[in-house]
Scaffold this motif. Sequence first.
Motif, PDB file in Angstrom:
ATOM      1  N   ASN A 220      32.981  14.599  26.769  1.00  0.00           N
ATOM      2  CA  ASN A 220      32.545  13.983  25.518  1.00  0.00           C
ATOM      3  C   ASN A 220      31.123  13.474  25.695  1.00  0.00           C
ATOM      4  N   ILE A 221      30.178  14.058  24.969  1.00  0.00           N
ATOM      5  CA  ILE A 221      28.762  13.718  25.176  1.00  0.00           C
ATOM      6  C   ILE A 221      28.083  13.382  23.852  1.00  0.00           C
ATOM      7  N   LEU A 222      27.331  12.284  23.882  1.00  0.00           N
ATOM      8  CA  LEU A 222      26.466  11.899  22.769  1.00  0.00           C
ATOM      9  C   LEU A 222      25.034  12.247  23.170  1.00  0.00           C
ATOM     10  N   ILE A 223      24.283  12.795  22.233  1.00  0.00           N
ATOM     11  CA  ILE A 223      22.915  13.201  22.552  1.00  0.00           C
ATOM     12  C   ILE A 223      22.050  13.080  21.307  1.00  0.00           C
ATOM     13  N   ALA A 224      20.769  12.780  21.524  1.00  0.00           N
ATOM     14  CA  ALA A 224      19.824  12.666  20.412  1.00  0.00           C
ATOM     15  C   ALA A 224      18.543  13.400  20.762  1.00  0.00           C
ATOM     16  N   ALA A 225      17.863  13.887  19.754  1.00  0.00           N
ATOM     17  CA  ALA A 225      16.574  14.547  19.939  1.00  0.00           C
ATOM     18  C   ALA A 225      15.653  14.094  18.813  1.00  0.00           C
ATOM     19  N   GLY A 226      14.355  14.099  19.084  1.00  0.00           N
ATOM     20  CA  GLY A 226      13.368  13.661  18.101  1.00  0.00           C
ATOM     21  C   GLY A 226      12.231  12.953  18.800  1.00  0.00           C
ATOM     22  N   ASP A 227      11.365  12.297  18.031  1.00  0.00           N
ATOM     23  CA  ASP A 227      10.227  11.619  18.651  1.00  0.00           C
ATOM     24  C   ASP A 227      10.518  10.152  18.965  1.00  0.00           C
ATOM     25  N   GLY A 228      11.735   9.698  18.653  1.00  0.00           N
ATOM     26  CA  GLY A 228      12.138   8.345  19.033  1.00  0.00           C
ATOM     27  C   GLY A 228      11.766   7.268  18.050  1.00  0.00           C
ATOM     28  N   SER A 229      11.196   7.635  16.915  1.00  0.00           N
ATOM     29  CA  SER A 229      10.796   6.626  15.930  1.00  0.00           C
ATOM     30  C   SER A 229      11.940   6.363  14.962  1.00  0.00           C
ATOM     31  N   GLU A 230      11.780   5.346  14.161  1.00  0.00           N
ATOM     32  CA  GLU A 230      12.790   5.046  13.152  1.00  0.00           C
ATOM     33  C   GLU A 230      12.492   5.852  11.907  1.00  0.00           C
ATOM     34  N   THR A 231      13.240   6.943  11.716  1.00  0.00           N
ATOM     35  CA  THR A 231      12.988   7.847  10.603  1.00  0.00           C
ATOM     36  C   THR A 231      14.197   7.905   9.699  1.00  0.00           C
ATOM     37  N   MET A 279      13.832  18.920  22.926  1.00  0.00           N
ATOM     38  CA  MET A 279      14.907  19.910  22.931  1.00  0.00           C
ATOM     39  C   MET A 279      15.786  19.728  24.175  1.00  0.00           C
ATOM     40  N   PRO A 280      16.614  18.680  24.202  1.00  0.00           N
ATOM     41  CA  PRO A 280      17.448  18.424  25.382  1.00  0.00           C
ATOM     42  C   PRO A 280      18.501  19.512  25.575  1.00  0.00           C
ATOM     43  N   VAL A 281      18.900  19.708  26.822  1.00  0.00           N
ATOM     44  CA  VAL A 281      19.871  20.738  27.198  1.00  0.00           C
ATOM     45  C   VAL A 281      21.057  20.076  27.885  1.00  0.00           C
ATOM     46  N   ILE A 533      17.959  20.998  19.048  1.00  0.00           N
ATOM     47  CA  ILE A 533      16.535  21.169  18.756  1.00  0.00           C
ATOM     48  C   ILE A 533      16.101  20.240  17.631  1.00  0.00           C
ATOM     49  N   ALA A 534      15.114  19.393  17.939  1.00  0.00           N
ATOM     50  CA  ALA A 534      14.494  18.550  16.914  1.00  0.00           C
ATOM     51  C   ALA A 534      13.322  19.330  16.331  1.00  0.00           C
ATOM     52  N   ILE A 535      13.350  19.601  15.054  1.00  0.00           N
ATOM     53  CA  ILE A 535      12.330  20.435  14.426  1.00  0.00           C
ATOM     54  C   ILE A 535      11.060  19.611  14.194  1.00  0.00           C
ATOM     55  N   PRO A 536       9.923  20.075  14.736  1.00  0.00           N
ATOM     56  CA  PRO A 536       8.667  19.322  14.580  1.00  0.00           C
ATOM     57  C   PRO A 536       8.139  19.386  13.158  1.00  0.00           C
ATOM     58  N   ASP A 537       7.215  18.463  12.857  1.00  0.00           N
ATOM     59  CA  ASP A 537       6.611  18.454  11.525  1.00  0.00           C
ATOM     60  C   ASP A 537       5.796  19.713  11.269  1.00  0.00           C
ATOM     61  N   GLY A 538       5.229  20.281  12.323  1.00  0.00           N
ATOM     62  CA  GLY A 538       4.443  21.502  12.219  1.00  0.00           C
ATOM     63  C   GLY A 538       4.487  22.236  13.543  1.00  0.00           C
ATOM     64  N   ALA A 544       8.655  14.699  15.432  1.00  0.00           N
ATOM     65  CA  ALA A 544       9.877  15.383  15.013  1.00  0.00           C
ATOM     66  C   ALA A 544      10.891  14.350  14.566  1.00  0.00           C
ATOM     67  N   ASP A 545      11.538  14.620  13.432  1.00  0.00           N
ATOM     68  CA  ASP A 545      12.528  13.683  12.926  1.00  0.00           C
ATOM     69  C   ASP A 545      13.780  13.724  13.794  1.00  0.00           C
ATOM     70  N   GLU A 546      14.515  12.614  13.777  1.00  0.00           N
ATOM     71  CA  GLU A 546      15.664  12.465  14.669  1.00  0.00           C
ATOM     72  C   GLU A 546      16.866  13.304  14.235  1.00  0.00           C
ATOM     73  N   VAL A 547      17.629  13.773  15.219  1.00  0.00           N
ATOM     74  CA  VAL A 547      18.934  14.371  14.973  1.00  0.00           C
ATOM     75  C   VAL A 547      19.845  13.892  16.093  1.00  0.00           C
ATOM     76  N   MET A 548      21.071  13.470  15.722  1.00  0.00           N
ATOM     77  CA  MET A 548      22.029  12.938  16.698  1.00  0.00           C
ATOM     78  C   MET A 548      23.303  13.761  16.633  1.00  0.00           C
TER      79      MET A 548
END
Length: 766
Positions: A220-231, A279-281, A533-538, A544-548
């Motif tokens: 059971n794993i929790l993981i997050a990707a993004g730039d770490g800001s509050e989005t 993009m954590p693995v 994969i956290a999709i970058p702004d460009g 990149a906005d957060e995804v958990m």
Amino acid sequence: MKYVYILLMSFVCLTSFGQGTSDLTAEDRAYLFHIVKKSPILDNSIGRYFEYSGPLVRLMNKELNYDSIESYIINNPNSLFIRKGEIEKSPKGIIAEAANKMALWELNKMLLASRQSENDLERYKTQYNQFESLLKSKLPASALKNDNGNIEIQKKILAVLNPSLSFDDKAAMLATFHFLTVEDQLVTIEAMNYATNAYVEKRAYEIFLQLGGTATTFKNILIAAGDGSETSGLLNEREKDESGKWNKGLPKAIGLFPYEAKIIDPSKRNKTSLEPVRMPVIDFETVGENKLTQLHFDVWGYNSKKQTTVVIERNGKSYHLFGSNDTRFLSPDSTYSDGKTFQTVINELEKDKIAKLWDKIYGKRGYDYDIETAKKKKDETEKEINNNEHKYSNMTQGTITTSNRVPGSVKRKKKKAMKKSTGGEFVAQPKTDSGKKARKKEQTGLVYLYGEYERYKKIIEELEIEKKKAIDLLAIFQRRLDNYKSAMGYHWVDFTEKDGLYTFADSSTFDISTQEFTFKADTLKTPFEVRLIAIPDGPLSDNADEVMLHVNLIDSKPGFDARVQLNLVDQFESNKWDLNKPLFQPSDSVSVRQLFEALLDKKLPFSIIARGQGVGKWNGTNVIRATDRTEWNAYMGGTDEERMKAKMDSSNVRLRSTQVNVFLNRGILLEINTFTDPVKTNLKAPNESIQTELNKYHLSGNDYLSALRTAAVIQKLKTELNVLAGTYLSREEAKIVIDRLNKQLDVVKVSCGPTSFKWQELLNIR
């Protein structure tokens, strides 16, 4: 760097965690009811097995007030009955998702209580000590202190455990702790990640077992990707359910989803020295042992304008799951949702940024062309300089000549002077040709050419520098592109889709209704990766906005999700096929009712598979048809007692089985399989046509015996289900169910090797 958790959970640990776990408290049960009913994916799968008998409290808009119902259950525990036996037959990932949400809810409340007072923390003291122990085992020495011989965590570190903090908040706080080096800050983040995942995994597994789940392997794993800001991806979108509605049944604890971090130059980020990996693995391994490997995905935080992307890669083959813009569901079909996709980012980088830069360097009118043109002009100028210098040299070294002839210009001046004065005298000098004007003109031309030559040299130098910078930039772009493409995978596995079930070319599947990806059963364990994969702004942006994401890996036996599961072991006498015991027990009532409900829905397809498998083989999880058809003359042993002992040995008993399974996934499938042990039988078919068919395909007496037993089970099923339909249903509904059931059963043929027989023919029923 790969995102690998060295968790406490292993095969041995899983067993120990399952021992002696206490029952769920009234508060636990109430909250489970709340989250199951508020989540459509959970409610559709297991909601009916949470039987609430209390008052239905409603809001002003007539919707159920689950907060009030939750309070009622806490005060009246008997108002909620949970059918663990039925939940056990449900998709395991669904059970794991409910357990994970429960574990997160507990951890969130526990960490919040630890920030308040000792009285608030008292009720969670045991769990908090477990969490703290996990954390201390991974923290750097500088984050610990010696308090009268006891090793304790620095109080400032505990403040960073606030579950409402974003990654940036945590990194900023750690950067202010002067007792931590940058490396210590990274280790501290990793320790918090480890403690969170290890604690949630352990607790989720306990709840999973208490809900009726079964598993040998549970990751059971929790993981997050993004730039770490509050989005918006963190603070808002994550609270929506599958219908796009706000789900208040979930804890708002963004800090509980760990980011893989790395050390960078803080000046490049204008923040701290720690930055999240985009993009954590996660490294996994299939379970092997002829079991299914099931991955369940539960997306929490996402941005509706950017398509959440998850990649599974095994043996170089990639399976892709894409998010929807209005729900948290994933799907292999990228057209399933709108929004900016990672493939769009890749295409923009490759076909716009890189293509234009490549053309600027190597294209027809690129740097190479401009440099070659400038060099050509420089060479032409140099050649012209050489020619003109030679010409000028000849001018300066030539002789000066004087002519005796009076030039015409002199004559004209004389004539003009004579007119102005009479008797005047005009003295003319001889013409001297020194070439002064020509030399001056040539000299001016040379100066200009030298200037042009230097200008071309400078142009070439500047172009070479620009080209080098462009090549370096192209290499950076290409590395980023390679990284992006590698993350997506180079060999995409094709798939087909029917009714929301996606089947890949290698028989792996993804069920959109349960969000479960399944690798088919195999004997070997093989490594594979899951990438978020956290999709970058460009294409060139680091923002990149957060995804958990919650990922659960679990093992399952094939057929585990059959709603009706009857495993008849050694129920027949030797060489007999009469079945005297009833098939269904009172505990099967809920499953039988669900079968009847499905039969009432005429839109659901209904099919029956019946097989007489002959000699069986144990593959480690189930009995299957043996590929080696060799049979024994008798059981092992020199005496009757020894032979009887061998007959009743578990290795032989488990082979003498009949499996009856009813699957209610996108239709109704009734499957019956009967097996025998390998001891020969002299049983012959009294029906000559049946025996002729058996001889034709070299089928043994055990093949025939297993077919007879399957036919007997079909007859028994028909009788019992007809009676139960009349018991559980109204007369009108019972007639519909009985008619549909009997119509399908009456045309069933029992497969026996490459041939088949009507079950009535086998039992000599006319």
